[in-house]
Write a protein that holds these residues in place. Structure first.
Motif, PDB file in Angstrom:
ATOM      1  N   GLN A   1       0.810  -1.210   0.000  1.00  0.00           N
ATOM      2  CA  GLN A   1       0.000   0.000   0.000  1.00  0.00           C
ATOM      3  C   GLN A   1       0.842   1.258   0.000  1.00  0.00           C
ATOM      4  OE1 GLN A   1      -2.889  -0.143   3.147  1.00  0.00           O
ATOM      5  NE2 GLN A   1      -3.520  -2.206   2.631  1.00  0.00           N
ATOM      6  N   GLY A   2       2.083   1.165   0.428  1.00  0.00           N
ATOM      7  CA  GLY A   2       2.897   2.366   0.541  1.00  0.00           C
ATOM      8  C   GLY A   2       4.111   2.328  -0.353  1.00  0.00           C
ATOM      9  N   ASP A   3       4.588   3.512  -0.704  1.00  0.00           N
ATOM     10  CA  ASP A   3       5.833   3.599  -1.453  1.00  0.00           C
ATOM     11  C   ASP A   3       6.749   4.686  -0.904  1.00  0.00           C
ATOM     12  OD1 ASP A   3       4.564   5.866  -2.364  1.00  0.00           O
ATOM     13  OD2 ASP A   3       4.231   5.087  -4.375  1.00  0.00           O
ATOM     14  N   SER A   4       6.324   5.337   0.174  1.00  0.00           N
ATOM     15  CA  SER A   4       7.213   6.273   0.867  1.00  0.00           C
ATOM     16  C   SER A   4       6.890   6.238   2.362  1.00  0.00           C
ATOM     17  CB  SER A   4       7.086   7.689   0.307  1.00  0.00           C
ATOM     18  OG  SER A   4       5.789   8.191   0.503  1.00  0.00           O
ATOM     19  N   VAL A   5       7.949   6.393   3.144  1.00  0.00           N
ATOM     20  CA  VAL A   5       7.838   6.338   4.601  1.00  0.00           C
ATOM     21  C   VAL A   5       8.514   7.569   5.185  1.00  0.00           C
ATOM     22  CG1 VAL A   5       8.550   5.080   6.675  1.00  0.00           C
ATOM     23  CG2 VAL A   5       7.783   3.825   4.660  1.00  0.00           C
ATOM     24  N   GLN A   6       7.822   8.207   6.111  1.00  0.00           N
ATOM     25  CA  GLN A   6       8.379   9.356   6.810  1.00  0.00           C
ATOM     26  C   GLN A   6       8.582   8.971   8.277  1.00  0.00           C
ATOM     27  OE1 GLN A   6       5.695  12.571   7.900  1.00  0.00           O
ATOM     28  NE2 GLN A   6       7.162  14.013   7.031  1.00  0.00           N
ATOM     29  N   TRP A   7       9.821   9.065   8.724  1.00  0.00           N
ATOM     30  CA  TRP A   7      10.146   8.869  10.134  1.00  0.00           C
ATOM     31  C   TRP A   7      10.194  10.250  10.774  1.00  0.00           C
ATOM     32  CZ3 TRP A   7      10.927   3.915  11.847  1.00  0.00           C
ATOM     33  CH2 TRP A   7      11.288   2.952  10.915  1.00  0.00           C
ATOM     34  N   SER A   8       9.424  10.495  11.805  1.00  0.00           N
ATOM     35  CA  SER A   8       9.469  11.769  12.538  1.00  0.00           C
ATOM     36  C   SER A   8       9.967  11.477  13.938  1.00  0.00           C
ATOM     37  CB  SER A   8       8.076  12.401  12.601  1.00  0.00           C
ATOM     38  OG  SER A   8       7.610  12.701  11.305  1.00  0.00           O
ATOM     39  N   PHE A   9      11.122  12.061  14.270  1.00  0.00           N
ATOM     40  CA  PHE A   9      11.720  11.842  15.581  1.00  0.00           C
ATOM     41  C   PHE A   9      11.148  12.831  16.585  1.00  0.00           C
ATOM     42  CE2 PHE A   9      14.613  10.105  12.490  1.00  0.00           C
ATOM     43  CZ  PHE A   9      15.019   8.912  13.074  1.00  0.00           C
ATOM     44  N   SER A  10      11.243  12.500  17.857  1.00  0.00           N
ATOM     45  CA  SER A  10      10.631  13.304  18.915  1.00  0.00           C
ATOM     46  C   SER A  10      11.182  14.723  18.979  1.00  0.00           C
ATOM     47  CB  SER A  10      10.792  12.611  20.269  1.00  0.00           C
ATOM     48  OG  SER A  10      12.167  12.336  20.532  1.00  0.00           O
ATOM     49  N   ASP A  11      12.372  14.973  18.454  1.00  0.00           N
ATOM     50  CA  ASP A  11      12.934  16.319  18.486  1.00  0.00           C
ATOM     51  C   ASP A  11      12.642  17.109  17.205  1.00  0.00           C
ATOM     52  OD1 ASP A  11      14.581  15.086  16.648  1.00  0.00           O
ATOM     53  OD2 ASP A  11      16.457  15.569  17.684  1.00  0.00           O
ATOM     54  N   GLY A  12      11.805  16.561  16.304  1.00  0.00           N
ATOM     55  CA  GLY A  12      11.407  17.270  15.095  1.00  0.00           C
ATOM     56  C   GLY A  12      12.173  16.871  13.845  1.00  0.00           C
ATOM     57  N   LYS A  13      13.283  16.186  13.984  1.00  0.00           N
ATOM     58  CA  LYS A  13      14.020  15.735  12.804  1.00  0.00           C
ATOM     59  C   LYS A  13      13.193  14.710  12.039  1.00  0.00           C
ATOM     60  CE  LYS A  13      18.888  16.322  13.844  1.00  0.00           C
ATOM     61  NZ  LYS A  13      20.164  15.567  13.866  1.00  0.00           N
ATOM     62  N   GLN A  14      13.430  14.646  10.722  1.00  0.00           N
ATOM     63  CA  GLN A  14      12.692  13.695   9.888  1.00  0.00           C
ATOM     64  C   GLN A  14      13.636  12.975   8.942  1.00  0.00           C
ATOM     65  OE1 GLN A  14       9.464  15.714   7.928  1.00  0.00           O
ATOM     66  NE2 GLN A  14       8.288  15.837   9.812  1.00  0.00           N
ATOM     67  N   LEU A  15      13.217  11.795   8.557  1.00  0.00           N
ATOM     68  CA  LEU A  15      13.945  10.961   7.619  1.00  0.00           C
ATOM     69  C   LEU A  15      12.913  10.368   6.674  1.00  0.00           C
ATOM     70  CD1 LEU A  15      16.691   9.539   6.976  1.00  0.00           C
ATOM     71  CD2 LEU A  15      16.021   7.794   8.632  1.00  0.00           C
ATOM     72  N   VAL A  16      13.191  10.368   5.370  1.00  0.00           N
ATOM     73  CA  VAL A  16      12.238   9.854   4.390  1.00  0.00           C
ATOM     74  C   VAL A  16      12.870   8.696   3.628  1.00  0.00           C
ATOM     75  CG1 VAL A  16      10.883  10.389   2.326  1.00  0.00           C
ATOM     76  CG2 VAL A  16      11.081  12.073   4.154  1.00  0.00           C
ATOM     77  N   HIS A  17      12.122   7.625   3.497  1.00  0.00           N
ATOM     78  CA  HIS A  17      12.508   6.492   2.657  1.00  0.00           C
ATOM     79  C   HIS A  17      11.482   6.375   1.545  1.00  0.00           C
ATOM     80  CE1 HIS A  17      14.770   4.233   6.100  1.00  0.00           C
ATOM     81  NE2 HIS A  17      15.327   5.371   5.794  1.00  0.00           N
ATOM     82  N   HIS A  18      11.962   6.097   0.331  1.00  0.00           N
ATOM     83  CA  HIS A  18      11.071   5.977  -0.814  1.00  0.00           C
ATOM     84  C   HIS A  18      11.448   4.738  -1.613  1.00  0.00           C
ATOM     85  CE1 HIS A  18       8.314   7.331  -3.907  1.00  0.00           C
ATOM     86  NE2 HIS A  18       9.229   6.963  -4.792  1.00  0.00           N
ATOM     87  N   CYS A  19      10.438   3.999  -2.072  1.00  0.00           N
ATOM     88  CA  CYS A  19      10.712   2.840  -2.908  1.00  0.00           C
ATOM     89  C   CYS A  19       9.402   2.265  -3.429  1.00  0.00           C
ATOM     90  CB  CYS A  19      11.454   1.764  -2.123  1.00  0.00           C
ATOM     91  SG  CYS A  19      12.252   0.546  -3.158  1.00  0.00           S
ATOM     92  N   THR A  20       9.194   2.355  -4.733  1.00  0.00           N
ATOM     93  CA  THR A  20       8.035   1.692  -5.324  1.00  0.00           C
ATOM     94  C   THR A  20       8.350   0.204  -5.445  1.00  0.00           C
ATOM     95  OG1 THR A  20       8.819   1.948  -7.593  1.00  0.00           O
ATOM     96  CG2 THR A  20       7.487   3.756  -6.686  1.00  0.00           C
ATOM     97  N   GLN A  21       7.343  -0.608  -5.703  1.00  0.00           N
ATOM     98  CA  GLN A  21       7.595  -2.039  -5.866  1.00  0.00           C
ATOM     99  C   GLN A  21       8.544  -2.298  -7.023  1.00  0.00           C
ATOM    100  OE1 GLN A  21       3.652  -3.759  -6.047  1.00  0.00           O
ATOM    101  NE2 GLN A  21       3.881  -4.517  -3.967  1.00  0.00           N
TER     102      GLN A  21
END
Length: 146
Positions: free
Chosen positions: A78-98
């Motif tokens: 169902q997903g092709d991108s993931v956003q990690w949001s850390f408690s201090d506001g920093k973010q990390l994005v992972h992307h990958c279609t099938q």
């Protein structure tokens, strides 16, 4: 009455236990609490799957049938991108279609949660097609967040 007992026993013996197809484990060792949001860029109307994960904790999900060897189907189907949001506001994005996953073109290329190659895999019981897939978010991942 005895006929009903025999019929009931026969029906009960026909029930089959459904065995798990896989176990998906997300372990947070980043040093920070995180919220994970899984988005489908192909269907923006779909609400993201959201998971909260305190530092040092893990979430697990068992898949029963239908999903094959991939236990957490929302991530991979169902997903092709993931956003990690850390408690201090920093973010990390992972992307990958099938399609990218099949050709090894995920971004980032290393330690991407959407790439099964990045998971530790262990057999789950005696079935050849059942595995535990473990992904660990590390302090190195947090260091790359912005």
């Amino acid at each position: 009455m005895s006929f009903l007992l025999v019929a009931g026993a026969a029906l009960g013996s026909c029930r089959k236990e459904v065995e798990p197809k896989g176990l998906f484990v997300l372990h947070n060792q980043s040093g920070h609490a995180v919220t994970l949001r899984v988005f489908s860029t192909q269907d923006r109307r779909k609400a993201p799957l959201t998971l909260s994960l305190p530092n040092g904790q893990q979430v697990e999900r068992t898949a029963y049938g239908g999903a094959g060897a991939i236990a957490y189907s929302e991530l991979f189907f169902q997903g092709d991108s993931v956003q990690w949001s850390f408690s201090d506001g920093k973010q990390l994005v992972h992307h990958c279609t099938q399609a990218q996953q099949l050709s090894g073109q995920c971004s980032p290329a290393v330690h991407n949660i959407l790439s099964l190659q990045e998971y530790a895999q262990e057999p789950l019981g005696e079935g050849y097609d059942r595995y535990t897939y473990t992904y660990t978010l590390t302090q190195a991942d947090y260091a790359t967040a912005r």
